[in-house]
Design an enzyme around this catalytic site. Structure first.
Site, PDB file in Angstrom:
ATOM      1  N   ASP A 298       0.835  -1.211   0.000  1.00 53.47           N
ATOM      2  CA  ASP A 298       0.000   0.000   0.000  1.00 53.47           C
ATOM      3  C   ASP A 298       0.869   1.262   0.000  1.00 53.47           C
ATOM      4  O   ASP A 298       1.768   1.407   0.832  1.00 53.47           O
ATOM      5  CB  ASP A 298      -0.898  -0.026   1.245  1.00 53.47           C
ATOM      6  CG  ASP A 298      -1.989   1.033   1.193  1.00 53.47           C
ATOM      7  OD1 ASP A 298      -1.661   2.227   1.058  1.00 53.47           O
ATOM      8  OD2 ASP A 298      -3.167   0.662   1.290  1.00 53.47           O
TER       9      ASP A 298
ATOM     10  N   ARG B  21       0.417   4.141   0.947  1.00 56.53           N
ATOM     11  CA  ARG B  21       0.334   5.036   2.114  1.00 56.53           C
ATOM     12  C   ARG B  21       1.160   4.533   3.291  1.00 56.53           C
ATOM     13  O   ARG B  21       1.372   5.245   4.262  1.00 56.53           O
ATOM     14  CB  ARG B  21      -1.125   5.166   2.567  1.00 56.53           C
ATOM     15  CG  ARG B  21      -2.044   5.715   1.506  1.00 56.53           C
ATOM     16  CD  ARG B  21      -3.489   5.459   1.860  1.00 56.53           C
ATOM     17  NE  ARG B  21      -3.797   4.025   1.894  1.00 56.53           N
ATOM     18  CZ  ARG B  21      -4.979   3.511   2.236  1.00 56.53           C
ATOM     19  NH1 ARG B  21      -5.957   4.318   2.596  1.00 56.53           N
ATOM     20  NH2 ARG B  21      -5.174   2.209   2.232  1.00 56.53           N
TER      21      ARG B  21
ATOM     22  N   HIS C 205      -1.865  -3.058   8.240  1.00 59.74           N
ATOM     23  CA  HIS C 205      -2.434  -1.718   8.414  1.00 59.74           C
ATOM     24  C   HIS C 205      -3.942  -1.758   8.250  1.00 59.74           C
ATOM     25  O   HIS C 205      -4.469  -2.554   7.462  1.00 59.74           O
ATOM     26  CB  HIS C 205      -1.807  -0.731   7.409  1.00 59.74           C
ATOM     27  CG  HIS C 205      -2.187  -0.985   5.994  1.00 59.74           C
ATOM     28  ND1 HIS C 205      -3.118  -0.233   5.316  1.00 59.74           N
ATOM     29  CD2 HIS C 205      -1.789  -1.941   5.115  1.00 59.74           C
ATOM     30  CE1 HIS C 205      -3.249  -0.705   4.083  1.00 59.74           C
ATOM     31  NE2 HIS C 205      -2.459  -1.735   3.935  1.00 59.74           N
TER      32      HIS C 205
ATOM     33  N   CYS D 179      -6.726  -1.854   4.808  1.00 59.16           N
ATOM     34  CA  CYS D 179      -5.922  -2.600   3.828  1.00 59.16           C
ATOM     35  C   CYS D 179      -6.840  -3.151   2.730  1.00 59.16           C
ATOM     36  O   CYS D 179      -7.750  -3.938   3.004  1.00 59.16           O
ATOM     37  CB  CYS D 179      -5.181  -3.750   4.521  1.00 59.16           C
ATOM     38  SG  CYS D 179      -4.135  -4.710   3.393  1.00 59.16           S
TER      39      CYS D 179
HETATM   40 CO    CO Z   1      -2.613  -3.247   2.569  1.00 56.10          CO
END
Ligand code: CO
Length: 217
Positions: free
Chosen positions: A43, A45, A97, A100
Site C-alpha cells: 500500500d 500510504r 495496516h 488494507c
Molecule cells: Co494493505
C-alpha cells in the site's frame, strides 16, 4: 506524476545528505548491517522507513499485498533466509495496516483473477478465526480485527521457518506483530507473545535440525 521531478528530488536529497555528512554515501556503499527485517504491505500510504523514523541501511524490507508470508512464496522465504542467516537481524516485524485493500478484498467473494490464490491465504486466516470474527457485528471492527489476526498468522508463518527456529537456538531473535493505523498515523504493537506462540505450535512445526543424512546412519 512528474517523473523528471523525481530525479530532481533525488539530486536535492543527495545534496542535503552530503551537506550534513560528506561521507554519507561512501559509508553507505561499504555494506548493510540492518537489525530489522520489515515485512509490510505494498500500500502506497504505508511506507517502511518513514513511519519508523529510520534511515537507509537500518531495515531490510519486503512489501507485498497485505503483508503476507505464504509458506511457498519464494520471494518472502528468500528474504527471511537472507535476513536471518546472512544479515543476522535480531528483529522480524510483520506490519499490517487498517484500511488494507487486500484484506478488504479477501472479505468479499469477487473473482480477482491471479489475486485469488494470494487472497485465499487471508481467507484461510478468516476461517481459522471464524468464531471470533463472526461474533463482531460491526463490519469495520470485524475488518480491523481480521487485519490484526492476519498479522498474527503471518508472524506464525515467520516462526515456522527453519531459519527462525535455528536462529532462536543461537541468539535472541524476536518476531513482532504491528499494525499501522492509516487514520491516525500511529504504529500499534499487537504485543504478540512470541515465545508462547512458539511453544504452542512447536509440537507441530518443530524441525529436528540435526543433519538428516547423518541421522540415518
Ligand atoms: Co494493505
Amino acid at each position: 506524476m512528474d517523473i523528471a521531478q523525481i530525479f530532481k528530488n533525488n539530486q536535492n536529497w543527495v545534496q542535503t545528505k552530503l551537506k550534513v555528512e560528506p561521507d554519507y554515501f561512501t559509508e553507505l556503499s561499504k555494506g548493510q548491517t540492518p537489525d530489522i527485517l520489515y515485512i509490510g504491505c505494498s500500500d502506497s500510504r504505508v511506507s517502511a522507513e518513514e513511519l519508523m523514523g529510520i534511515a537507509p541501511g537500518e531495515a531490510f524490507v519486503l512489501r507485498n499485498i497485505a503483508n503476507m508470508v505464504p509458506n511457498t512464496d519464494l520471494s518472502v522465504m528468500s528474504v527471511i533466509n537472507y535476513a536471518v542467516e546472512h544479515l543476522k537481524v535480531n528483529h522480524i516485524v510483520v506490519c499490517g495496516h487498517y484500511y488494507c485493500g487486500g484484506v478488504q478484498a479477501a472479505m468479499k467473494s469477487g473473482d480477482l483473477g491471479i489475486l485469488n490464490p494470494w487472497l485465499r491465504n487471508i481467507r484461510d486466516v478468516y476461517r481459522t478465526h471464524r468464531d471470533e470474527l463472526n461474533k463482531i457485528e460491526d463490519e469495520e471492527s470485524r475488518y480491523k480485527r481480521l487485519v490484526e489476526l492476519n498479522v498474527q498468522e503471518q508472524c506464525i508463518n515467520v516462526i515456522k521457518t527453519a531459519e527462525v527456529q535455528k536462529a532462536q537456538r543461537d541468539r535472541d531473535l524476536t518476531v513482532h506483530g504491528w499494525v499501522f493505523d492509516v487514520h491516525s498515523g500511529g504504529l500499534i504493537d499487537l504485543n504478540i507473545d512470541f515465545k508462547k506462540l512458539l511453544q504452542n505450535i512447536m509440537e507441530i512445526y518443530r524441525l529436528d535440525l540435526a543433519d538428516p543424512i547423518k541421522q540415518e546412519k
